[in-house]
Design a protein around this motif. Sequence first.
Motif, PDB file in Angstrom:
ATOM      1  N   LEU A 125      45.140 -13.632  24.789  1.00 47.63           N
ATOM      2  CA  LEU A 125      45.828 -12.473  25.349  1.00 47.63           C
ATOM      3  C   LEU A 125      44.871 -11.697  26.239  1.00 47.63           C
ATOM      4  CD1 LEU A 125      47.487 -11.202  22.038  1.00 47.63           C
ATOM      5  CD2 LEU A 125      48.349 -12.941  23.628  1.00 47.63           C
ATOM      6  N   VAL A 126      45.333 -11.336  27.425  1.00 50.51           N
ATOM      7  CA  VAL A 126      44.547 -10.529  28.361  1.00 50.51           C
ATOM      8  C   VAL A 126      45.134  -9.123  28.382  1.00 50.51           C
ATOM      9  CG1 VAL A 126      43.645 -10.308  30.709  1.00 50.51           C
ATOM     10  CG2 VAL A 126      44.127 -12.590  29.760  1.00 50.51           C
ATOM     11  N   PHE A 127      44.279  -8.128  28.130  1.00 52.89           N
ATOM     12  CA  PHE A 127      44.702  -6.729  28.166  1.00 52.89           C
ATOM     13  C   PHE A 127      43.813  -5.956  29.129  1.00 52.89           C
ATOM     14  CE2 PHE A 127      46.014  -8.102  23.925  1.00 52.89           C
ATOM     15  CZ  PHE A 127      47.300  -7.581  23.833  1.00 52.89           C
ATOM     16  N   GLN A 128      44.348  -4.829  29.614  1.00 53.21           N
ATOM     17  CA  GLN A 128      43.545  -3.887  30.385  1.00 53.21           C
ATOM     18  C   GLN A 128      43.596  -2.518  29.720  1.00 53.21           C
ATOM     19  OE1 GLN A 128      44.757  -2.916  34.421  1.00 53.21           O
ATOM     20  NE2 GLN A 128      42.657  -2.437  35.011  1.00 53.21           N
ATOM     21  N   LEU A 129      42.421  -1.944  29.487  1.00 50.57           N
ATOM     22  CA  LEU A 129      42.312  -0.591  28.953  1.00 50.57           C
ATOM     23  C   LEU A 129      42.226   0.376  30.129  1.00 50.57           C
ATOM     24  CD1 LEU A 129      41.885   1.536  26.770  1.00 50.57           C
ATOM     25  CD2 LEU A 129      39.464   0.875  26.687  1.00 50.57           C
ATOM     26  N   GLN A 130      43.248   1.208  30.284  1.00 44.95           N
ATOM     27  CA  GLN A 130      43.310   2.125  31.422  1.00 44.95           C
ATOM     28  C   GLN A 130      42.577   3.430  31.122  1.00 44.95           C
ATOM     29  OE1 GLN A 130      47.611   2.241  32.095  1.00 44.95           O
ATOM     30  NE2 GLN A 130      47.422   0.559  33.565  1.00 44.95           N
ATOM     31  N   ASP A 131      42.368   4.220  32.164  1.00 42.74           N
ATOM     32  CA  ASP A 131      41.595   5.453  32.027  1.00 42.74           C
ATOM     33  C   ASP A 131      42.237   6.446  31.069  1.00 42.74           C
ATOM     34  OD1 ASP A 131      39.727   4.457  33.785  1.00 42.74           O
ATOM     35  OD2 ASP A 131      40.553   5.483  35.540  1.00 42.74           O
ATOM     36  N   ILE A 135      46.709   0.829  26.684  1.00 40.94           N
ATOM     37  CA  ILE A 135      46.345  -0.582  26.771  1.00 40.94           C
ATOM     38  C   ILE A 135      47.545  -1.374  27.279  1.00 40.94           C
ATOM     39  CG2 ILE A 135      45.674  -2.630  25.460  1.00 40.94           C
ATOM     40  CD1 ILE A 135      44.015  -0.890  23.679  1.00 40.94           C
ATOM     41  N   VAL A 136      47.358  -2.070  28.395  1.00 44.05           N
ATOM     42  CA  VAL A 136      48.451  -2.770  29.069  1.00 44.05           C
ATOM     43  C   VAL A 136      48.280  -4.279  28.894  1.00 44.05           C
ATOM     44  CG1 VAL A 136      49.589  -3.193  31.285  1.00 44.05           C
ATOM     45  CG2 VAL A 136      48.639  -0.923  30.760  1.00 44.05           C
ATOM     46  N   PRO A 137      49.296  -4.971  28.364  1.00 45.52           N
ATOM     47  CA  PRO A 137      49.225  -6.441  28.308  1.00 45.52           C
ATOM     48  C   PRO A 137      49.351  -7.031  29.704  1.00 45.52           C
ATOM     49  CG  PRO A 137      51.363  -5.688  27.529  1.00 45.52           C
ATOM     50  CD  PRO A 137      50.538  -4.454  27.772  1.00 45.52           C
ATOM     51  N   ILE A 138      48.447  -7.931  30.043  1.00 51.96           N
ATOM     52  CA  ILE A 138      48.410  -8.515  31.382  1.00 51.96           C
ATOM     53  C   ILE A 138      48.888  -9.969  31.384  1.00 51.96           C
ATOM     54  CG2 ILE A 138      46.937  -9.084  33.353  1.00 51.96           C
ATOM     55  CD1 ILE A 138      47.282  -6.095  32.929  1.00 51.96           C
ATOM     56  N   GLN A 139      48.466 -10.748  30.408  1.00 48.05           N
ATOM     57  CA  GLN A 139      48.725 -12.187  30.441  1.00 48.05           C
ATOM     58  C   GLN A 139      48.653 -12.756  29.036  1.00 48.05           C
ATOM     59  OE1 GLN A 139      45.931 -14.210  32.978  1.00 48.05           O
ATOM     60  NE2 GLN A 139      46.625 -16.266  32.443  1.00 48.05           N
ATOM     61  N   ASP A 193      35.421  -4.732  19.425  1.00 48.85           N
ATOM     62  CA  ASP A 193      34.503  -4.637  20.552  1.00 48.85           C
ATOM     63  C   ASP A 193      34.683  -3.285  21.216  1.00 48.85           C
ATOM     64  OD1 ASP A 193      32.464  -5.440  22.202  1.00 48.85           O
ATOM     65  OD2 ASP A 193      33.661  -6.753  23.460  1.00 48.85           O
ATOM     66  N   PHE A 194      33.727  -2.920  22.068  1.00 46.47           N
ATOM     67  CA  PHE A 194      33.742  -1.599  22.687  1.00 46.47           C
ATOM     68  C   PHE A 194      33.702  -1.728  24.201  1.00 46.47           C
ATOM     69  CE2 PHE A 194      29.393  -2.840  21.934  1.00 46.47           C
ATOM     70  CZ  PHE A 194      28.726  -2.483  23.089  1.00 46.47           C
ATOM     71  N   HIS A 195      34.268  -0.729  24.885  1.00 45.58           N
ATOM     72  CA  HIS A 195      34.225  -0.685  26.346  1.00 45.58           C
ATOM     73  C   HIS A 195      32.769  -0.566  26.783  1.00 45.58           C
ATOM     74  CE1 HIS A 195      34.775   0.594  30.472  1.00 45.58           C
ATOM     75  NE2 HIS A 195      36.083   0.402  30.378  1.00 45.58           N
ATOM     76  N   PRO A 196      32.271  -1.496  27.613  1.00 45.04           N
ATOM     77  CA  PRO A 196      30.834  -1.529  27.883  1.00 45.04           C
ATOM     78  C   PRO A 196      30.316  -0.466  28.836  1.00 45.04           C
ATOM     79  CG  PRO A 196      31.954  -3.287  29.071  1.00 45.04           C
ATOM     80  CD  PRO A 196      32.991  -2.638  28.200  1.00 45.04           C
ATOM     81  N   GLN A 197      31.211   0.289  29.500  1.00 44.27           N
ATOM     82  CA  GLN A 197      30.721   1.222  30.512  1.00 44.27           C
ATOM     83  C   GLN A 197      31.136   2.673  30.282  1.00 44.27           C
ATOM     84  OE1 GLN A 197      31.621  -0.189  34.480  1.00 44.27           O
ATOM     85  NE2 GLN A 197      30.082  -1.803  34.381  1.00 44.27           N
ATOM     86  N   ARG A 198      31.877   2.968  29.266  1.00 40.42           N
ATOM     87  CA  ARG A 198      32.232   4.362  29.001  1.00 40.42           C
ATOM     88  C   ARG A 198      31.059   5.071  28.326  1.00 40.42           C
ATOM     89  NH1 ARG A 198      38.557   5.145  27.265  1.00 40.42           N
ATOM     90  NH2 ARG A 198      39.459   4.199  29.129  1.00 40.42           N
ATOM     91  N   LYS A 199      30.603   6.142  28.938  1.00 36.70           N
ATOM     92  CA  LYS A 199      29.409   6.834  28.462  1.00 36.70           C
ATOM     93  C   LYS A 199      29.721   8.107  27.689  1.00 36.70           C
ATOM     94  CE  LYS A 199      26.960   3.745  30.599  1.00 36.70           C
ATOM     95  NZ  LYS A 199      26.313   2.651  29.834  1.00 36.70           N
ATOM     96  N   ASP A 200      30.944   8.662  27.871  1.00 36.03           N
ATOM     97  CA  ASP A 200      31.253   9.941  27.234  1.00 36.03           C
ATOM     98  C   ASP A 200      31.445   9.792  25.729  1.00 36.03           C
ATOM     99  OD1 ASP A 200      33.440   8.376  27.801  1.00 36.03           O
ATOM    100  OD2 ASP A 200      34.826  10.052  28.047  1.00 36.03           O
ATOM    101  N   SER A 201      31.950   8.645  25.291  1.00 41.16           N
ATOM    102  CA  SER A 201      32.124   8.380  23.866  1.00 41.16           C
ATOM    103  C   SER A 201      32.202   6.876  23.662  1.00 41.16           C
ATOM    104  CB  SER A 201      33.391   9.055  23.320  1.00 41.16           C
ATOM    105  OG  SER A 201      34.545   8.490  23.916  1.00 41.16           O
ATOM    106  N   LEU A 202      32.031   6.447  22.419  1.00 39.99           N
ATOM    107  CA  LEU A 202      32.187   5.036  22.081  1.00 39.99           C
ATOM    108  C   LEU A 202      33.678   4.737  21.969  1.00 39.99           C
ATOM    109  CD1 LEU A 202      30.738   2.372  21.205  1.00 39.99           C
ATOM    110  CD2 LEU A 202      31.030   3.176  18.851  1.00 39.99           C
ATOM    111  N   THR A 203      34.179   3.851  22.811  1.00 37.93           N
ATOM    112  CA  THR A 203      35.602   3.497  22.834  1.00 37.93           C
ATOM    113  C   THR A 203      35.746   2.072  22.331  1.00 37.93           C
ATOM    114  OG1 THR A 203      36.011   4.976  24.705  1.00 37.93           O
ATOM    115  CG2 THR A 203      37.650   3.262  24.277  1.00 37.93           C
ATOM    116  N   VAL A 204      36.429   1.913  21.198  1.00 39.11           N
ATOM    117  CA  VAL A 204      36.476   0.639  20.489  1.00 39.11           C
ATOM    118  C   VAL A 204      37.914   0.141  20.385  1.00 39.11           C
ATOM    119  CG1 VAL A 204      35.994  -0.533  18.291  1.00 39.11           C
ATOM    120  CG2 VAL A 204      34.429   1.225  19.154  1.00 39.11           C
TER     121      VAL A 204
END
Length: 418
Positions: free
Chosen positions: A82-88, A92-96, A389-400
């Motif tokens: 499953l491919v998802f995108q975590l938006q700003d 969380i949007v299912p992509i594929q 797993d966590f978003h690798p580039q969000r710096k304001d908080s740990l997003t898991v």
Amino acid sequence: MEEDSGKLINSVWSRELDLPPSCIEFCPAHPSYFLVGTYNLQKDEVDAHAPEQDASDDDNKDDAKSQAAKPKKAQSRNGSILVFQLQDDNNIVPIQTEPQPSALLDLHFNPIEGFRDICATVSSTATLAIFKLSPGPEDDKPLKHLNTMDISSLSGGDISASDGSEILFLSVCWHPSRADMLAVTTNTGHVYLVHLPAWDKGWKLLPEPATTHTLEAWTVNLSPYLGPTDSPEEVAFRIFSGSDDSKLRFGTVIWSPSDDHLTETISAIEARGHDAGVTAILPLFVLEDGSELLVTGSYDENIRLFSLAPYGRPKNLVEMGLGGGVWRLKLINLDKTPSPTYNWRARILASCMHAGSRVVDVLQTVDGEHHVRVLGRFEEHKSMNYGSDFHPQRKDSLTVVSTSFYDRLLCLWQLDIA
């Protein structure tokens, strides 16, 4: 040491998936995207190799082992990617959805710069598959399949399941400095190295196991070896593996890419001290004396820090119970700059089966003592948390984003950490 509770975290988003999730990882090349692998077993069958038993239930675990000892027909499993995108806005949007003929047990993106959109998956029929994630504004199917091979094809026919048995790939790990090398583990207790000179062809599994356990080899990890080699083309590295035999094994090898020759330079050493299967291994860094620091997870619900000298037995520096079997460990960050309170600190995301997820610090204080501290815990999962797993580039908080198996739950949660 007993478990320190840490902050209890609430989800900000959740949904139920169609199939049980077994593994998850964000894409380092496209950090808002992540993949989830699923594992589906036919309802009328018992699977002794699926990650479905917890060490806290001794009766179930003994039953699983007795089932594994019995002759049985090939299991019927399938899955999906499953491919998802975590938006700003944290939606969380299912992509594929890519259906797979076999169940997925593990997936990882290549860590090497320039190849971080390449993902390897392993399955319940001992297949290795390579995919490329290439999101585009007009592409509704960004995940592209490049190639799949099973263990028989990978080994040139040297390895195949005997009558009445089956081989599963249980885990996969990329080499930390070579984009064309990875390791896989099997339910038969073997750890194999695979050379991938191209993404779509020419793959070769080295038929001689890099190491062997007596029971299922649940996990493998690799780290560079800093010692000299005879040729600049040779690659030296350490292999760490964990198994249901409760042993951590590690040794050093030299690999020659030109002829795929593998030489064992330091024979594998067994580290005891785990009270159940070793399910997760996370190398940290090498000390000035040549010892390597390594964190492990186990069915016995403990996270441990080991010091591994180049020769001799490893030393268990600290351990702590996390309330559930520690199935996976993911490094969030490593700080080796001394502070007023510690000499170094590793922040780690742990997937702890029936206990949910934990965020922990493993550190050495300025007094030289080693500690494990739980910063946060997420416990909304109602069954086994096998992947986080966590978003690798969000710096304001740990997003898991974390998952659980039987209830097929996908959750998003955040933790503010200094």
